[in-house]
Design a protein around this motif. Sequence first.
Motif, short mmCIF file in Angstrom:
data_model
loop_
_atom_site.label_atom_id
_atom_site.label_comp_id
_atom_site.label_asym_id
_atom_site.label_seq_id
_atom_site.Cartn_x
_atom_site.Cartn_y
_atom_site.Cartn_z
N PRO A 1 -37.29 28.85 -46.36
CA PRO A 1 -38.54 29.37 -45.62
C PRO A 1 -38.29 29.79 -44.21
O PRO A 1 -38.86 30.68 -43.87
CB PRO A 1 -39.81 28.34 -45.82
CG PRO A 1 -39.41 27.60 -47.50
CD PRO A 1 -37.88 27.64 -47.23
N MET A 2 -37.42 28.65 -43.53
CA MET A 2 -37.48 28.90 -42.27
C MET A 2 -36.41 30.17 -41.97
O MET A 2 -36.68 30.85 -40.92
CB MET A 2 -36.45 27.52 -41.78
CG MET A 2 -37.53 26.37 -41.61
SD MET A 2 -39.22 26.69 -40.43
CE MET A 2 -38.36 27.30 -39.03
N GLN A 3 -35.54 30.42 -42.79
CA GLN A 3 -34.84 31.76 -42.54
C GLN A 3 -35.72 32.83 -42.64
O GLN A 3 -35.50 33.82 -41.83
CB GLN A 3 -33.66 31.97 -43.60
CG GLN A 3 -32.60 30.99 -43.59
CD GLN A 3 -31.44 30.86 -44.82
OE1 GLN A 3 -31.80 30.69 -45.91
NE2 GLN A 3 -30.36 31.30 -44.74
N ILE A 4 -36.52 32.96 -43.74
CA ILE A 4 -37.39 33.94 -43.71
C ILE A 4 -38.48 33.88 -42.68
O ILE A 4 -38.78 35.15 -42.16
CB ILE A 4 -38.29 33.87 -45.08
CG1 ILE A 4 -37.24 33.81 -46.37
CG2 ILE A 4 -39.22 35.13 -45.33
CD1 ILE A 4 -36.51 34.95 -46.64
N LEU A 5 -39.05 32.94 -42.15
CA LEU A 5 -39.98 32.81 -41.04
C LEU A 5 -39.24 33.63 -39.85
O LEU A 5 -40.06 34.12 -39.00
CB LEU A 5 -40.42 31.35 -40.93
CG LEU A 5 -41.61 31.27 -39.92
CD1 LEU A 5 -42.65 31.99 -40.30
CD2 LEU A 5 -41.84 29.92 -39.91
N LYS A 6 -38.14 32.73 -39.58
CA LYS A 6 -37.45 33.40 -38.15
C LYS A 6 -37.41 34.86 -38.24
O LYS A 6 -37.69 35.63 -37.18
CB LYS A 6 -36.14 32.55 -37.91
CG LYS A 6 -36.25 31.12 -37.72
CD LYS A 6 -34.81 30.68 -37.80
CE LYS A 6 -35.09 29.22 -37.55
NZ LYS A 6 -33.68 28.42 -37.37
N GLY A 7 -36.76 35.50 -39.47
CA GLY A 7 -36.72 36.97 -39.27
C GLY A 7 -37.93 37.51 -39.45
O GLY A 7 -38.18 38.40 -38.65
N ARG A 8 -38.65 36.95 -39.90
CA ARG A 8 -40.28 37.48 -40.02
C ARG A 8 -41.08 37.65 -38.46
O ARG A 8 -41.49 38.62 -38.13
CB ARG A 8 -41.41 36.83 -41.21
CG ARG A 8 -42.49 37.60 -41.27
CD ARG A 8 -42.98 37.12 -42.69
NE ARG A 8 -42.25 37.71 -43.76
CZ ARG A 8 -42.70 37.49 -45.02
NH1 ARG A 8 -43.60 36.76 -45.19
NH2 ARG A 8 -41.93 37.88 -45.89
N ILE A 9 -40.69 36.69 -37.91
CA ILE A 9 -41.19 36.54 -36.58
C ILE A 9 -40.72 37.65 -35.78
O ILE A 9 -41.49 38.45 -34.88
CB ILE A 9 -41.13 35.19 -35.93
CG1 ILE A 9 -42.07 34.23 -36.51
CG2 ILE A 9 -41.61 35.21 -34.39
CD1 ILE A 9 -41.83 32.77 -36.24
N ILE A 10 -39.48 37.79 -35.78
CA ILE A 10 -38.81 38.64 -34.98
C ILE A 10 -39.37 40.22 -35.44
O ILE A 10 -39.44 41.19 -34.39
CB ILE A 10 -37.29 38.64 -34.94
CG1 ILE A 10 -36.82 37.23 -34.66
CG2 ILE A 10 -36.50 40.19 -34.22
CD1 ILE A 10 -35.32 37.08 -34.68
N ALA A 11 -39.31 40.46 -36.50
CA ALA A 11 -39.68 41.70 -37.03
C ALA A 11 -41.39 42.07 -36.47
O ALA A 11 -41.46 43.22 -36.34
CB ALA A 11 -39.64 41.58 -38.63
N VAL A 12 -42.00 41.06 -36.58
CA VAL A 12 -43.36 41.19 -36.29
C VAL A 12 -43.46 41.78 -34.82
O VAL A 12 -44.34 42.48 -34.50
CB VAL A 12 -44.22 39.90 -36.52
CG1 VAL A 12 -45.62 40.19 -35.97
CG2 VAL A 12 -44.49 39.82 -37.98
N ILE A 13 -42.84 40.83 -33.83
CA ILE A 13 -42.79 41.42 -32.60
C ILE A 13 -42.23 42.65 -32.23
O ILE A 13 -42.80 43.56 -31.50
CB ILE A 13 -41.81 40.23 -31.90
CG1 ILE A 13 -42.35 38.93 -31.69
CG2 ILE A 13 -41.65 40.67 -30.58
CD1 ILE A 13 -41.49 37.82 -31.23
N ILE A 14 -41.37 43.07 -33.12
CA ILE A 14 -40.69 44.59 -32.90
C ILE A 14 -41.66 45.50 -33.26
O ILE A 14 -41.79 46.42 -32.78
CB ILE A 14 -39.38 44.59 -33.47
CG1 ILE A 14 -38.22 43.84 -32.93
CG2 ILE A 14 -38.92 46.02 -33.63
CD1 ILE A 14 -36.95 43.84 -33.67
N PHE A 15 -42.18 45.11 -34.38
CA PHE A 15 -43.30 46.21 -34.98
C PHE A 15 -44.76 46.29 -33.88
O PHE A 15 -45.08 47.40 -33.97
CB PHE A 15 -43.75 45.54 -36.47
CG PHE A 15 -44.88 46.35 -36.92
CD1 PHE A 15 -44.64 47.81 -37.46
CD2 PHE A 15 -46.09 46.03 -36.94
CE1 PHE A 15 -45.52 48.38 -38.06
CE2 PHE A 15 -47.21 46.89 -37.47
CZ PHE A 15 -47.00 48.08 -38.17
N ALA A 16 -44.95 45.12 -33.29
CA ALA A 16 -46.26 45.18 -32.30
C ALA A 16 -45.70 46.09 -31.06
O ALA A 16 -46.19 46.69 -30.68
CB ALA A 16 -46.51 43.70 -32.10
#
Length: 361
Positions: free
Chosen positions: A78-93
């Motif tokens: 889950p932490m691998q997914i979460l880290k990637g998801r946080i970075i992706a959300v920031i870029i999307f924002a």
Amino acid sequence: MDNIASSDSSPIETTRQRPAKVQFSGQAGEFFGIWIVNLLLSIVTLGIYSAWAKVRTTQYFYGHTRIEQQPFRYLATPMQILKGRIIAVIIFALFTVASMLSPVLAVLLAMLFMFASPWLIVQSLKFNMRMTSYRNVRFAFHGDYVGALKYFVLLPVLSVFTLYLAMPWVLKKIDHFICTNISFGGVKMQVNTDTSSYYIAALVAAAAVFGVMTVAAIIGVVLIGIMAATGAGSAGAAIFLGSAGFFIMYFFAFTLSAAIYHCMIRNHLFERTELPEVAKFKSKMEVMPYLLLTVTNLLAIVLTLGLAYPWAKVRKTAYLASVTELLIYPKADTLVDEQQADSGAFGEEAAGLFDVDVSLA
């Protein structure tokens, strides 16, 4: 299963091959419990738990998918997914805010995303393959940015200038790019698909749409004529019934078309794909069972406001497993896992966030 074996196999080699079927043992009730908990916790945690939800869901379906009683495994955390998801959300924002500030900047960012999408696709495939294992042997994806740019961006754009007549060929090249860059235990897949099969599938699917819509139009004209001649109902009622009937037939036509294309291409792709000296594949999808499955799944999800989603997902997975067979060679028992470089989940999560979908027929 003898027809799966290559025509040049000797009798001795053939006796050493063994047929196998893909089996799926998941249950709708079990997955509903996982799904509803995942959904509620993701809402309560404002999406943070979605990383754990994704891992739990994928592990459930992998763990219940077996070949020769051996399950697949999903190795991501889950932490691998979460880290990637946080970075992706920031870029999307940042992407969204910049697009709102300037139309010109929005166009530039859209072009930037178009050329970034091949990288996202490659990273997503690499992560998903690397996190998938069978008998402790991992899969891998070896495609690169240049190849993905060519097949996922340049060729589809160029097909526009052919009025999309080249699109079946483009789809064939995309499938070929993905499959030939997948390896299992260091053995890369080999694919020998025919362009003609893609065109035939596209033509049959298009003919289905044309045929259904033609029949719908004829029925509609006849019914409206009967109503007008007999004075049954008002003009508004005729228009309403005609519109509703047209929508239903439109939905059915394109659902049938998608089922035809999916079945024909999946069967052809599996028939022409193999892991040399490891395994050959076979798909036996049929249009009407798959069409019925698709329609009933969609109706159940709509009528239950989404609560039937777990049931629909389990049904579809079970069906796809039931129509998939393999011919396994002795070398499959000697494969060992390769050392693979570590990579993050950012590519996969960014691909999902920006709606970059990668799938095979």
